[in-house]
Design a protein around this motif. Structure first.
Motif: not given
Lengths: 105, 258
Positions: A30, A32-36, A38, B97-100, B103, B107-108, B111, B115
């Protein structure tokens, strides 16, 4: 597990390679890019670099090459020098190509 | 302390998302994998397997280091493999990666419908890969060229060109034959699976989404095809079972990965 036909030729081979693994976890799954953000380098380049790391027998011991479960992935340790040299050449070409793309961009 | 970055949620830690799943997973440990230890985040009947990690461990430099990235890939794959005990597993791409956690949850939620649809599609199923190598058959006329090409009236140049052209045509024929053979194999194997697709790069690789309780039937089908006599000269390489990485692609690609 290997199946051979009537002439004794190997026809079915059940095995998994590092390439099988990398093409999946680096390039599929999957997205779904995180807000960070890469940044991963070119996958072919990375695959070859990793193969070189594993090819070196000392390195392989150091990082514990047997982390792939036995029924999933065949080990690639102990490749001969020629194969390593071919991989290094391929890396060089990929890196040069990446550099050219950066210059043009 | 590292200076605050311009990204949202500045700080040294962030959240690494391994996968989503439905059902139960008996994790071997909730201890450290890539960072501070595995955490499960519940959203209705869907669970996210996540871990707080050091952001600096996923910098551009770190991700370009083949030895370092290999260690991380190993951990990522081990976690996903453990999750395969669940009813349905959605593997995420390496280094999501997510900042928290909040967040991640939002995001989940964005979608959610897609999903859940994908979780439905992948439920109790696993991925198998099949790669075919068609051995080239010996040419019928190795010397090549139409009759008369090497006659006394043909110039060496013309003979050479005719031979090259004939060799090219033979290669084309063999390529077409190989493509027809691989197509037949993949169509037959598609009958044994819930979903299938060819993988880019030459047309000789495909992946199949196989119900877990049909695993042996699928493997037997491969062996049966190889044994049938119809595909002599074809070598089959089978890889699996894998989490269904190739069958997550119906998701729209998102901007955010360099």
């Amino acid at each position: 597990m290997t199946q051979r036909n009537q002439r004794g030729m190997k026809t079915v081979c059940e095995s998994s390679t590092l390439g099988d693994l990398l093409e999946r976890i680096l390039d599929k799954g999957i997205v779904i890019s995180g807000d960070i953000k890469v940044k991963l380098v070119d996958i072919e380049l990375l695959t070859i670099q990793i193969r070189l790391v594993i090819c070196s027998v000392d390195k392989a011991r150091e990082i514990g090459i047997d982390w792939w479960s036995k029924d999933k992935v065949s080990g690639e340790a102990g490749k001969d020098m020629l194969e390593m040299e071919r991989l290094r050449l391929r890396i060089k070409k990929l890196e040069q190509s990446a550099l050219r793309k950066e210059v043009v961009a | 302390m590292t200076p605050a970055s311009t990204e949202s949620g500045a700080g040294p830690l962030c959240i690494y998302l391994y996968c989503l799943y439905r059902g139960e997973v008996a994790w071997s440990t909730t201890g450290a994998r890539l960072g501070g230890g595995l955490i499960v985040v519940q959203e209705g009947e869907v669970t996210a397997a996540v871990e707080p990690v050091m952001r600096a461990e996923f910098s551009d430099e770190k991700l370009a280091d083949p030895k370092g990235i290999l260690d991380k890939l190993k951990v990522h794959e081990e976690v996903i493999e453990e999750a395969m005990g669940a009813d349905s597993v959605l593997p995420f791409r390496f280094a999501t990666l997510f900042s928290s956690v909040s967040v991640l949850k939002s995001r989940l939620a964005e979608h959610r419908a897609q999903l859940e649809k994908t979780l439905d599609h992948l439920g109790h199923r696993e991925e198998w890969g099949v790669e075919l190598t068609v051995k080239p058959s010996a040419p019928a006329n190795p010397s090549g060229g139409p009759a008369g090409a090497s006659g006394p009236s043909a110039s060496p140049g013309a003979s050479f060109l005719r031979a090259k052209s004939a060799a090219w045509e033979r290669r084309q024929d063999r390529r077409e034959e190989a493509a027809a053979l691989t197509d037949r194999v993949f169509r037959a194997l598609a009958q044994e699976s819930a979903d299938s697709r060819t993988v880019s790069g030459g047309g000789n690789k495909a992946v199949f989404l196989v119900p877990r309780d049909r695993r042996q039937a699928f493997r037997s089908a491969v062996h049966r095809l190889a044994d049938s006599g119809t595909f002599d000269g074809v070598q089959f390489r089978v890889t699996g079972p894998w989490p269904a990485y190739h069958f997550c692609e119906q998701f729209p690609m998102e901007v955010g990965r360099g």
